[in-house]
Design a protein around this motif. Structure first.
Motif, PDB file in Angstrom:
ATOM      1  N   VAL A  69       0.837  -1.207   0.000  1.00 25.53           N
ATOM      2  CA  VAL A  69       0.000   0.000   0.000  1.00 25.53           C
ATOM      3  C   VAL A  69       0.872   1.258   0.000  1.00 25.53           C
ATOM      4  O   VAL A  69       0.616   2.206  -0.744  1.00 25.53           O
ATOM      5  CB  VAL A  69      -0.956  -0.007   1.210  1.00 25.53           C
ATOM      6  CG1 VAL A  69      -1.558   1.380   1.442  1.00 25.53           C
ATOM      7  CG2 VAL A  69      -2.072  -1.026   0.996  1.00 25.53           C
ATOM      8  N   LEU A  70       1.888   1.274   0.822  1.00 25.28           N
ATOM      9  CA  LEU A  70       2.764   2.448   0.890  1.00 25.28           C
ATOM     10  C   LEU A  70       3.533   2.645  -0.414  1.00 25.28           C
ATOM     11  O   LEU A  70       3.795   3.780  -0.829  1.00 25.28           O
ATOM     12  CB  LEU A  70       3.727   2.323   2.064  1.00 25.28           C
ATOM     13  CG  LEU A  70       3.069   2.362   3.451  1.00 25.28           C
ATOM     14  CD1 LEU A  70       4.115   2.152   4.544  1.00 25.28           C
ATOM     15  CD2 LEU A  70       2.323   3.674   3.676  1.00 25.28           C
ATOM     16  N   ALA A  71       3.868   1.542  -1.084  1.00 26.68           N
ATOM     17  CA  ALA A  71       4.532   1.655  -2.386  1.00 26.68           C
ATOM     18  C   ALA A  71       3.578   2.256  -3.424  1.00 26.68           C
ATOM     19  O   ALA A  71       3.989   3.083  -4.255  1.00 26.68           O
ATOM     20  CB  ALA A  71       5.025   0.284  -2.847  1.00 26.68           C
ATOM     21  N   LEU A  72       2.298   1.863  -3.359  1.00 28.10           N
ATOM     22  CA  LEU A  72       1.306   2.463  -4.252  1.00 28.10           C
ATOM     23  C   LEU A  72       1.163   3.961  -3.971  1.00 28.10           C
ATOM     24  O   LEU A  72       1.072   4.772  -4.897  1.00 28.10           O
ATOM     25  CB  LEU A  72      -0.047   1.772  -4.066  1.00 28.10           C
ATOM     26  CG  LEU A  72      -0.191   0.368  -4.653  1.00 28.10           C
ATOM     27  CD1 LEU A  72      -1.504  -0.258  -4.187  1.00 28.10           C
ATOM     28  CD2 LEU A  72      -0.149   0.410  -6.176  1.00 28.10           C
ATOM     29  N   GLU A  77       2.128   9.601  -5.543  1.00 28.34           N
ATOM     30  CA  GLU A  77       2.732  10.873  -5.159  1.00 28.34           C
ATOM     31  C   GLU A  77       3.681  11.338  -6.261  1.00 28.34           C
ATOM     32  O   GLU A  77       3.697  12.526  -6.630  1.00 28.34           O
ATOM     33  CB  GLU A  77       3.477  10.735  -3.837  1.00 28.34           C
ATOM     34  CG  GLU A  77       4.096  12.033  -3.373  1.00 28.34           C
ATOM     35  CD  GLU A  77       4.728  11.947  -1.982  1.00 28.34           C
ATOM     36  OE1 GLU A  77       5.522  12.851  -1.646  1.00 28.34           O
ATOM     37  OE2 GLU A  77       4.422  10.999  -1.246  1.00 28.34           O
ATOM     38  N   ASN A  78       4.450  10.398  -6.806  1.00 30.39           N
ATOM     39  CA  ASN A  78       5.379  10.751  -7.880  1.00 30.39           C
ATOM     40  C   ASN A  78       4.643  11.116  -9.159  1.00 30.39           C
ATOM     41  O   ASN A  78       4.994  12.095  -9.834  1.00 30.39           O
ATOM     42  CB  ASN A  78       6.338   9.588  -8.141  1.00 30.39           C
ATOM     43  CG  ASN A  78       7.303   9.353  -6.996  1.00 30.39           C
ATOM     44  OD1 ASN A  78       7.600  10.271  -6.234  1.00 30.39           O
ATOM     45  ND2 ASN A  78       7.786   8.128  -6.850  1.00 30.39           N
ATOM     46  N   ARG A  79       3.617  10.344  -9.505  1.00 27.87           N
ATOM     47  CA  ARG A  79       2.876  10.611 -10.742  1.00 27.87           C
ATOM     48  C   ARG A  79       2.172  11.967 -10.705  1.00 27.87           C
ATOM     49  O   ARG A  79       2.010  12.621 -11.736  1.00 27.87           O
ATOM     50  CB  ARG A  79       1.827   9.520 -10.976  1.00 27.87           C
ATOM     51  CG  ARG A  79       2.364   8.206 -11.473  1.00 27.87           C
ATOM     52  CD  ARG A  79       1.198   7.303 -11.861  1.00 27.87           C
ATOM     53  NE  ARG A  79       1.637   5.961 -12.175  1.00 27.87           N
ATOM     54  CZ  ARG A  79       0.813   4.978 -12.531  1.00 27.87           C
ATOM     55  NH1 ARG A  79      -0.497   5.216 -12.611  1.00 27.87           N
ATOM     56  NH2 ARG A  79       1.278   3.781 -12.801  1.00 27.87           N
ATOM     57  N   SER A  80       1.745  12.364  -9.505  1.00 23.08           N
ATOM     58  CA  SER A  80       0.979  13.612  -9.375  1.00 23.08           C
ATOM     59  C   SER A  80       1.846  14.795  -8.978  1.00 23.08           C
ATOM     60  O   SER A  80       1.329  15.868  -8.663  1.00 23.08           O
ATOM     61  CB  SER A  80      -0.133  13.421  -8.341  1.00 23.08           C
ATOM     62  OG  SER A  80       0.417  13.224  -7.047  1.00 23.08           O
ATOM     63  N   ASP A  81       3.157  14.608  -8.955  1.00 18.44           N
ATOM     64  CA  ASP A  81       4.084  15.672  -8.551  1.00 18.44           C
ATOM     65  C   ASP A  81       3.769  16.208  -7.161  1.00 18.44           C
ATOM     66  O   ASP A  81       3.833  17.414  -6.900  1.00 18.44           O
ATOM     67  CB  ASP A  81       4.070  16.825  -9.566  1.00 18.44           C
ATOM     68  CG  ASP A  81       4.644  16.420 -10.920  1.00 18.44           C
ATOM     69  OD1 ASP A  81       5.553  15.578 -10.940  1.00 18.44           O
ATOM     70  OD2 ASP A  81       4.171  16.932 -11.951  1.00 18.44           O
ATOM     71  N   GLY A  82       3.422  15.288  -6.254  1.00 17.42           N
ATOM     72  CA  GLY A  82       3.236  15.652  -4.854  1.00 17.42           C
ATOM     73  C   GLY A  82       1.833  16.071  -4.469  1.00 17.42           C
ATOM     74  O   GLY A  82       1.576  16.371  -3.301  1.00 17.42           O
ATOM     75  N   GLY A 178      -1.602  17.895  -1.590  1.00 15.54           N
ATOM     76  CA  GLY A 178      -0.372  17.569  -0.877  1.00 15.54           C
ATOM     77  C   GLY A 178       0.717  18.616  -1.012  1.00 15.54           C
ATOM     78  O   GLY A 178       1.634  18.674  -0.188  1.00 15.54           O
ATOM     79  N   ARG A 179       0.618  19.484  -2.002  1.00 25.57           N
ATOM     80  CA  ARG A 179       1.631  20.524  -2.189  1.00 25.57           C
ATOM     81  C   ARG A 179       1.450  21.663  -1.201  1.00 25.57           C
ATOM     82  O   ARG A 179       2.412  22.353  -0.852  1.00 25.57           O
ATOM     83  CB  ARG A 179       1.563  21.064  -3.614  1.00 25.57           C
ATOM     84  CG  ARG A 179       1.843  20.038  -4.691  1.00 25.57           C
ATOM     85  CD  ARG A 179       1.450  20.533  -6.070  1.00 25.57           C
ATOM     86  NE  ARG A 179       0.010  20.800  -6.168  1.00 25.57           N
ATOM     87  CZ  ARG A 179      -0.621  21.099  -7.303  1.00 25.57           C
ATOM     88  NH1 ARG A 179       0.078  21.155  -8.429  1.00 25.57           N
ATOM     89  NH2 ARG A 179      -1.926  21.332  -7.312  1.00 25.57           N
ATOM     90  N   ALA A 206      -6.380  11.905  -6.573  1.00 31.14           N
ATOM     91  CA  ALA A 206      -5.297  12.808  -6.976  1.00 31.14           C
ATOM     92  C   ALA A 206      -5.815  13.886  -7.924  1.00 31.14           C
ATOM     93  O   ALA A 206      -5.462  15.069  -7.789  1.00 31.14           O
ATOM     94  CB  ALA A 206      -4.178  12.013  -7.637  1.00 31.14           C
ATOM     95  N   ALA A 207      -6.668  13.499  -8.875  1.00 30.97           N
ATOM     96  CA  ALA A 207      -7.187  14.463  -9.838  1.00 30.97           C
ATOM     97  C   ALA A 207      -8.064  15.504  -9.167  1.00 30.97           C
ATOM     98  O   ALA A 207      -8.007  16.696  -9.517  1.00 30.97           O
ATOM     99  CB  ALA A 207      -7.966  13.739 -10.935  1.00 30.97           C
ATOM    100  N   PHE A 208      -8.900  15.073  -8.202  1.00 30.57           N
ATOM    101  CA  PHE A 208      -9.736  16.043  -7.493  1.00 30.57           C
ATOM    102  C   PHE A 208      -8.861  17.045  -6.748  1.00 30.57           C
ATOM    103  O   PHE A 208      -9.147  18.245  -6.726  1.00 30.57           O
ATOM    104  CB  PHE A 208     -10.663  15.323  -6.519  1.00 30.57           C
ATOM    105  CG  PHE A 208     -11.675  16.228  -5.871  1.00 30.57           C
ATOM    106  CD1 PHE A 208     -12.874  16.517  -6.503  1.00 30.57           C
ATOM    107  CD2 PHE A 208     -11.426  16.816  -4.634  1.00 30.57           C
ATOM    108  CE1 PHE A 208     -13.814  17.362  -5.921  1.00 30.57           C
ATOM    109  CE2 PHE A 208     -12.348  17.658  -4.035  1.00 30.57           C
ATOM    110  CZ  PHE A 208     -13.548  17.943  -4.687  1.00 30.57           C
TER     111      PHE A 208
END
Length: 245
Positions: A69-72, A77-82, A178-179, A206-208
């Protein structure tokens, strides 16, 4: 044999509609999700997530499930730039944005492994399906109107796929960017259709959180189709989205 059951698990109503299963299969789903709640809830003082966040266990002591889960979480986090982040300053570790979709998808995988081919699991509006409820007909998944809980904006026809929606109308401004650590704004609802619920749930969240940039980002994620309503009630919809009349 058909089975339809609903229980309150993980703080939300979860329904299981099995067109070729038994009550024992439904119990398998609910037992697994109850176990997930005990192990992963950030609101339980004795959960594995809380003990990790509080430093009572180390990263080398956690279960393979939590490690996965933490790896997902790190992947998104990386795909969404934080934008997608499960550990914000001053807050507890909270991987719920991944856990719900991942755990319900795991339940669906358990049913498939048991030989079931026609079923639908609905976890508070996030849905994973297999096959068809009746021959030639897809599962009908309604997307709630952002202003009216008694209306739907669109109905999707889903076979062997998943749909997840992120919005503020049920739980308030609980999705944070998250930013900045601040509540997300710019969208009223963000729905993602994907091959599995882990992906649909994480991408919609992430998109929301991205706001107005979110629909375009989500539509660019592998296997994802989107239906989004922004704060001006403009609709962004993937052309390939399986909308029913």
């Amino acid at each position: 044999m058909a089975v339809n059951a609903v229980r309150q698990v993980m703080g939300l109503p979860i329904s299981v509609d099995l067109r070729d299963g038994t009550q024992r299969d439904a119990d398998l789903v609910f037992d697994w999700l109850h176990e997930v709640d005990l192990r992963f809830s950030p609101f339980r003082l004795d959960s594995e997530v809380t003990r990790l966040g509080d430093g009572k266990i180390g990263a080398d002591e956690i279960s393979d499930d939590l490690r996965h889960v933490l790896a997902l979480c790190e992947t998104y986090e990386n795909r969404s730039d934080g934008v997608f982040k499960v550990l914000l300053p001053g807050r507890r570790l909270d991987p719920n944005a991944i856990v719900k979709g991942w755990s319900v998808q795991r339940a669906a995988d358990m049913l498939r492994a048991a030989g079931l081919r026609r079923f639908c699991i609905n976890a508070g509006g996030d849905v994973v399906t297999a096959g068809e409820p009746t021959d030639g007909q897809p599962w009908r998944v309604g997307i709630r109107h952002p202003d009216n809980e008694h209306e739907v904006s669109v109905v999707l026809g889903v076979r062997n796929g998943a749909v997840a929606t992120s919005a503020a109308y049920e739980r308030g401004n609980h999705i944070l960017d998250g930013r900045t650590g601040l509540p997300a704004f710019g969208l009223l609802s963000m729905t993602v259709h994907a091959p599995d619920l882990t992906t649909a749930d994480a991408v919609s969240t992430a998109a929301f959180a991205m706001g107005s940039d979110g629909p375009q980002w989500a539509a660019g994620q592998p296997g994802c189709l989107v239906y989004a309503v922004d704060s001006n009630y403009r609709v962004f919809r993937s052309p390939e989205l399986p909308v029913l009349p």
